[in-house]
Write an enzyme that holds these catalytic residues in place. Structure first.
Site, PDB file in Angstrom:
ATOM      1  N   LEU A 148      21.431 -87.844  28.575  1.00  0.00           N
ATOM      2  CA  LEU A 148      21.578 -88.099  27.305  1.00  0.00           C
ATOM      3  C   LEU A 148      22.090 -86.931  26.424  1.00  0.00           C
ATOM      4  CD1 LEU A 148      18.201 -90.221  26.631  1.00  0.00           C
ATOM      5  CD2 LEU A 148      20.559 -91.185  26.986  1.00  0.00           C
ATOM      6  N   ASP A 149      22.753 -87.403  25.347  1.00  0.00           N
ATOM      7  CA  ASP A 149      23.329 -86.407  24.663  1.00  0.00           C
ATOM      8  C   ASP A 149      22.104 -85.737  23.948  1.00  0.00           C
ATOM      9  OD1 ASP A 149      25.926 -87.093  25.169  1.00  0.00           O
ATOM     10  OD2 ASP A 149      26.214 -88.260  23.308  1.00  0.00           O
ATOM     11  N   ARG A 150      22.155 -84.413  23.214  1.00  0.00           N
ATOM     12  CA  ARG A 150      21.055 -83.649  22.882  1.00  0.00           C
ATOM     13  C   ARG A 150      20.480 -84.543  21.491  1.00  0.00           C
ATOM     14  NH1 ARG A 150      19.999 -79.972  18.642  1.00  0.00           N
ATOM     15  NH2 ARG A 150      18.657 -78.127  19.400  1.00  0.00           N
TER      16      ARG A 150
END
Length: 295
Positions: A135-137
């Site tokens: 997942l993106d940050r």
């Protein structure tokens, strides 16, 4: 105590060679080569055998995998991991927003990988960190982590065959008029950026289904299903159809209402890589997401 990862299988038919049975068990050629030459072993009914050994129905095959080399560059850190599920093969966690999946130059510590490395050390798990679904940050929600490279391989194959399903909820700008739609648009790296992606004719195939859950005054609450896992796929596809995610300033979204992209992984489902049992996990929306929906 031997910390090498082990799996056992019972042979279901007569006449197979061990190498053919191993292929049927999901052992890749690359993995088998590592077992043979990097410190693993193969046993049939407790006796060490080679891959040409003939098998009988009922034989018990034990695969001992080589020890994994834990990355020295990955610092072990100790913090809270919101573990939703754990067994001998994998972890499912609920990642908060503002936590990177892996360390980067901008965020060298405090990532999921750092905490998992620390957790594995505490639990005596001799494995490096295998992130299956990143997942993106600034994206929150469910993530799958394998405890061994072979389990990672099996789950990656499930992703390729679309057995591993992921669904997200997002808040996007504007009124999405089409209630249900499929976006099939290839995604590639933008020439002027090492981070940003874009829909590109020479990009990799990408497929996202979108369903509108509710219309607000200025935004739409949508549910999205991923069939592929390209970097920034949902963010790129929604911007491509003119509805960037709220808070996603990289792809044209406004951060006035939220300082991160309004995206949360709410659902994952997959057959367990060892048992085949269908595993289903769901995650509630985070507080900032709910607050935005209620505005």
């Amino acid at each position: 105590m031997d910390k090498r990862y082990q799996l056992q299988f019972t042979v279901q038919e007569d006449g197979q060679l061990l190498r053919d049975a191993l292929a049927g068990f999901g052992i890749s050629k690359r993995t088998l080569t590592a077992v043979k030459f990097d410190g693993g072993a193969l046993y049939v009914n407790g006796e060490e055998r080679n891959v040409r050994h003939p098998l009988n129905c009922g034989d018990v095959v034990t695969i001992i995998f080589p020890l994994e080399e834990v990355s020295e560059g990955l610092l072990a850190e100790y913090g809270e991991l919101a573990i939703v599920y754990e067994d001998e093969a994998l972890l499912v966690i609920n990642k908060p927003a503002y936590m990177s999946t892996i360390p980067s130059r901008e965020h060298p510590s405090g990532s999921v990988a750092n905490y998992v490395r620390g957790y594995f050390g505490q639990q005596g798990i001799a494995s490096t960190v295998h992130i299956v679904t990143r997942l993106d940050r600034d994206t929150s929600g469910l993530m799958i982590i394998a405890k061994h490279r072979h389990i990672h391989h099996l789950l990656s194959e499930q992703q390729k065959s679309e057995q591993l399903q992921r669904e997200y909820e997002a808040i996007v700008e504007g009124q999405v008029e089409v209630v249900k739609q499929s976006i099939k648009a290839p995604i590639g790296r933008k020439d002027t950026s090492i981070i940003e992606r874009q829909v590109s004719a020479d990009g990799q195939a990408a497929h996202t289904d979108v369903m509108v859950l509710k219309h607000g005054d200025k935004n739409s609450h949508v549910r999205l299903k991923l069939y592929t896992g390209r970097t920034h796929q949902i963010r790129v596809h929604m911007a491509y159809i003119g509805h960037p995610l709220v808070g996603d300033d990289l792809y044209g979204g406004c951060q006035q209402a939220l300082d991160r992209q309004a995206l949360h992984c709410v659902f994952v489902q997959f057959p367990h890589p060892l048992t085949g049992e269908v595993m289903t996990f769901e995650s509630q929306l985070p507080i900032d997401f709910i607050a935005l929906l209620n505005n």
